[in-house]
Scaffold this motif. Structure first.
Motif: not given
Length: 527
Positions: A165-168
């Motif tokens: 998952e893209d943290s941003s």
């Protein structure tokens, strides 16, 4: 003797190509034929110096020439010239791609190399969409100084083998879907010719719209262009030596010349046949039909440019030689050549477009895939776009070929198969790219002949008006004085020689040079 004197540079450059091949093969036959990279570098060193000279001339020659060419043309004329050039480029590129596809489907070179092993190479640094957007991004560089040295390129970050998952943003990053990967950017060390061309065109248009206020800047760029053409002419005469050592050094870097050529013989035959038909049959035919002239003499005069293109494998580096051959050898109007050629060297890549279509279908055949009609259409469109985006530097077509392969689902690692012969294909296709640019400039010059003559007539009329004004001044002054002069300049010069203490000359008070000129001018107004 006259023929030899006119074509001595062409013949010397072609002899340089032959000498380079002979030197490379002769040195390769010594002992075991193995040369280290350093030894090959030493042999090719004079050629590298020549190549650096050409690259050094690209910006100071192309930018002022393009600005001056557009700045001195009427906007309506430059618009017509640009439209004709783009139409020619798009037409010939489409013909090249179609020819490549037909030849590859007919000859089927890929089935003779199906046993070739595909080596794992570095994965693509971006998607097809990213590549096309980068092309548009580079049209508008944020910094002109940076554009002389670097181009922008979008990179994607490999997430590994697991879905994360893209943290941003919270979005899911799938390793199998590059469209979900994170993006970043980098600046490659390569001149952004496209950005400089766009800026130069905009500046030229602005000068043309500025009228009298823009003429000092126009004169500056015309002067720079003239001086740089002098320097270019000096460098061009070094081409025979430079090309010879460039080719010799390239041959010495190969492990085995014969083995590499025979391994991909059918592929090599197909692509060179297609490029040769495009460059020496179709393009001359188009030139002959449009201009009603035989193309053979034209091609002969382009000899130095073609030989330099073959030696350097760079259409951008060859650009100064191309301009020189076109203007000095084929007498094409500089306003056309310096406007059309820089654009052509950026977007007109007939040889590259044909090569990428052939290479993509060749790799598809070799991997056992029989391209459908839809895939062939996609290959043709992508090959055209990739050829436009290919920088005019050695092996740039190999980079954009990855984009074409991924568009139709072919493994990008397959480019490793044709790398061994790309040095030869690259040189042949570059020569055809340069020849296509030259034919395009000549065709546009022929079609724009009437517009250019009107511009010349307008300039002549301006000079005639000035002569009429001088004659009127002379008539007034001769009527008003005892002395008679042939020109108004003689009258003013005579006045300037007189001393203030001389109270009268022939009964009239003596006036200073400036006063005499002002008096003449005021009387002209009274008339």
């Amino acid at each position: 003797m006259g023929f030899l004197r006119e074509n001595i540079l062409t013949m010397a450059t072609l002899m340089g190509v032959v000498a380079g091949i002979s030197l490379g093969l002769s040195l390769k036959s010594l002992d075991d034929g193995i040369w280290t990279a350093r030894q090959a570098y030493y042999v090719g060193y004079p050629g590298k110096i020549f190549l650096n000279m050409l690259k050094c001339l690209i910006i100071p020659l192309i930018v002022p020439s393009l600005i001056a060419s557009i700045g001195q043309l009427d906007l309506r004329v430059s618009g017509k010239i640009g439209s004709r050039a783009v139409l020619y480029y798009m037409t010939t590129t489409f013909i090249a791609v179609t020819l490549g596809i037909i030849l590859t489907i007919t000859i089927r070179p890929g089935f003779a190399n199906s046993e070739e092993v595909i080596e794992k190479t570095e994965s693509s640094k971006g998607t097809t969409t990213d590549t096309l957007l980068d092309l548009f991004t580079n049209c508008f560089p944020p910094n002109l100084v940076q554009a002389t040295m670097q181009q922008y390129k979008t990179l994607i970050v490999d997430p590994g083998n697991e879905v994360i998952e893209d943290s941003s943003t919270g979005a899911t990053i799938d390793p199998l879907n590059k469209e979900t990967w994170k993006m970043t950017g980098s600046w490659n060390n390569s001149t952004n010719i496209l950005g400089l061309v766009i800026f130069s065109v905009a500046t030229g248009v602005a000068i043309s719209l500025s009228g009298e206020e823009g003429k000092p800047l126009l004169s500056f760029f015309k002067s720079v262009s003239h001086v740089m053409m002098k320097v270019t002419n000096w460098v061009v005469h070094l081409a025979p030596v430079g090309v010879a050592f460039l080719i010799a050094g390239e041959i010495l870097q190969m492990k085995s010349v014969i083995a590499e050529l025979t391994k991909l013989a059918w592929y090599l035959f197909t692509v060179i046949l297609g490029i040769s038909i495009q460059g020496f049959v179709l393009l001359p035919l188009i030139y002959g039909l449009v201009t009603k002239n035989w193309p053979f003499r034209f091609i002969g005069k382009m000899g130095p440019a073609l030989a330099t293109a073959f030696g350097t494998a760079s259409s951008s580096a060859t650009l100064p030689v191309t301009i020189n051959s076109l203007e000095e050898g084929n007498k094409v109007d500089p306003r056309i050549s310096r406007f059309v050629l820089p654009i052509g060297a950026t977007i007109n890549m007939d040889g590259t477009a044909l090569y990428e279509a052939v290479a993509a279908i060749f790799i598809a055949q070799m991997t056992g895939m029989n391209p459908s009609l839809g895939q062939i259409i996609i290959i043709s469109i992508t090959a055209t776009a990739a050829s436009i985006g290919a920088a005019g530097i050695p092996h740039a077509g190999l980079v954009t070929l990855v984009m074409v392969l991924e568009t139709v689902g072919l493994p990008s690692e397959a480019v490793s198969i044709i790398m061994s012969v790309d040095w030869l294909v690259d040189r042949v296709r570059t020569a055809v790219n340069v020849l296509g640019d030259a034919f395009g400039a000549a065709i546009v010059a022929h079609l724009s002949k009437d517009e250019l003559e009107k511009l010349n007539d307008t300039e002549d009329n301006d000079y005639e008006m000035k002569d009429v004004e001088k004659s009127k001044l002379l008539e007034i002054e001769n009527f008003d004085t005892i002395e008679s002069f042939d020109t108004i300049e003689e009258k003013l010069t005579f006045a300037a020689r007189q001393h203030p203490q001389d109270s009268v000359v022939a009964g009239s008070p003596v006036m200073s040079y400036s006063a005499q000129a002002g008096r003449a001018k005021s009387r002209c107004v009274e008339m």
